[in-house]
Design a protein around this motif. Sequence first.
Motif, PDB file in Angstrom:
ATOM      1  N   UNK A  40       0.831  -1.212   0.000  1.00  0.00           N
ATOM      2  CA  UNK A  40       0.000   0.000   0.000  1.00  0.00           C
ATOM      3  C   UNK A  40       0.863   1.259   0.000  1.00  0.00           C
ATOM      4  N   UNK A  41       1.941   1.224   0.774  1.00  0.00           N
ATOM      5  CA  UNK A  41       2.832   2.383   0.871  1.00  0.00           C
ATOM      6  C   UNK A  41       4.264   1.957   0.524  1.00  0.00           C
ATOM      7  N   UNK A  42       4.608   1.945  -0.775  1.00  0.00           N
ATOM      8  CA  UNK A  42       5.957   1.511  -1.183  1.00  0.00           C
ATOM      9  C   UNK A  42       7.045   2.384  -0.566  1.00  0.00           C
ATOM     10  N   UNK A  43       6.714   3.630  -0.312  1.00  0.00           N
ATOM     11  CA  UNK A  43       7.627   4.536   0.381  1.00  0.00           C
ATOM     12  C   UNK A  43       7.069   4.718   1.787  1.00  0.00           C
ATOM     13  N   UNK A  44       7.935   4.617   2.815  1.00  0.00           N
ATOM     14  CA  UNK A  44       7.400   4.690   4.180  1.00  0.00           C
ATOM     15  C   UNK A  44       6.723   6.030   4.467  1.00  0.00           C
ATOM     16  N   UNK A  47       3.072   6.883  10.748  1.00  0.00           N
ATOM     17  CA  UNK A  47       1.841   6.237  11.204  1.00  0.00           C
ATOM     18  C   UNK A  47       0.681   7.221  11.112  1.00  0.00           C
ATOM     19  N   UNK A  48       0.914   8.441  11.527  1.00  0.00           N
ATOM     20  CA  UNK A  48      -0.152   9.457  11.485  1.00  0.00           C
ATOM     21  C   UNK A  48      -0.652   9.662  10.061  1.00  0.00           C
ATOM     22  N   UNK A  49       0.303   9.714   9.118  1.00  0.00           N
ATOM     23  CA  UNK A  49      -0.076   9.922   7.720  1.00  0.00           C
ATOM     24  C   UNK A  49      -0.877   8.729   7.199  1.00  0.00           C
ATOM     25  N   UNK A  50      -0.433   7.522   7.555  1.00  0.00           N
ATOM     26  CA  UNK A  50      -1.139   6.321   7.122  1.00  0.00           C
ATOM     27  C   UNK A  50      -2.560   6.314   7.682  1.00  0.00           C
ATOM     28  N   UNK A  51      -2.710   6.742   8.932  1.00  0.00           N
ATOM     29  CA  UNK A  51      -4.041   6.774   9.548  1.00  0.00           C
ATOM     30  C   UNK A  51      -4.952   7.747   8.798  1.00  0.00           C
TER      31      UNK A  51
END
Length: 74
Positions: A40-44, A47-51
């Motif tokens: 889903x996120x090839x570039x890290x 956590x906040x951004x992913x949420x």
Amino acid sequence: MANARFETTFSFGRHKANCRVLCQACGHEIVVAPSAFYDVFPIPVTIKEAERRLRCTACGEKRARLIPMPMPMR
Ligand SMILES: [Zn+2]
């Protein structure tokens, strides 16, 4: 492990932790393997951004909460 820091989506792979993804809108919950984050996120991302980016598959809201879960010992 207790003090492991989870800052980005790659932290789950580094710490070999699954992740509970909890929807704070409807309570829908899934557990994803670290490898799922690499897809889903090839570039890290943080956590906040992913949420902020993850959308609930049940209700469509973007109110995810990411909770690290250490993998059970075998
Ligand atoms: Zn939901």
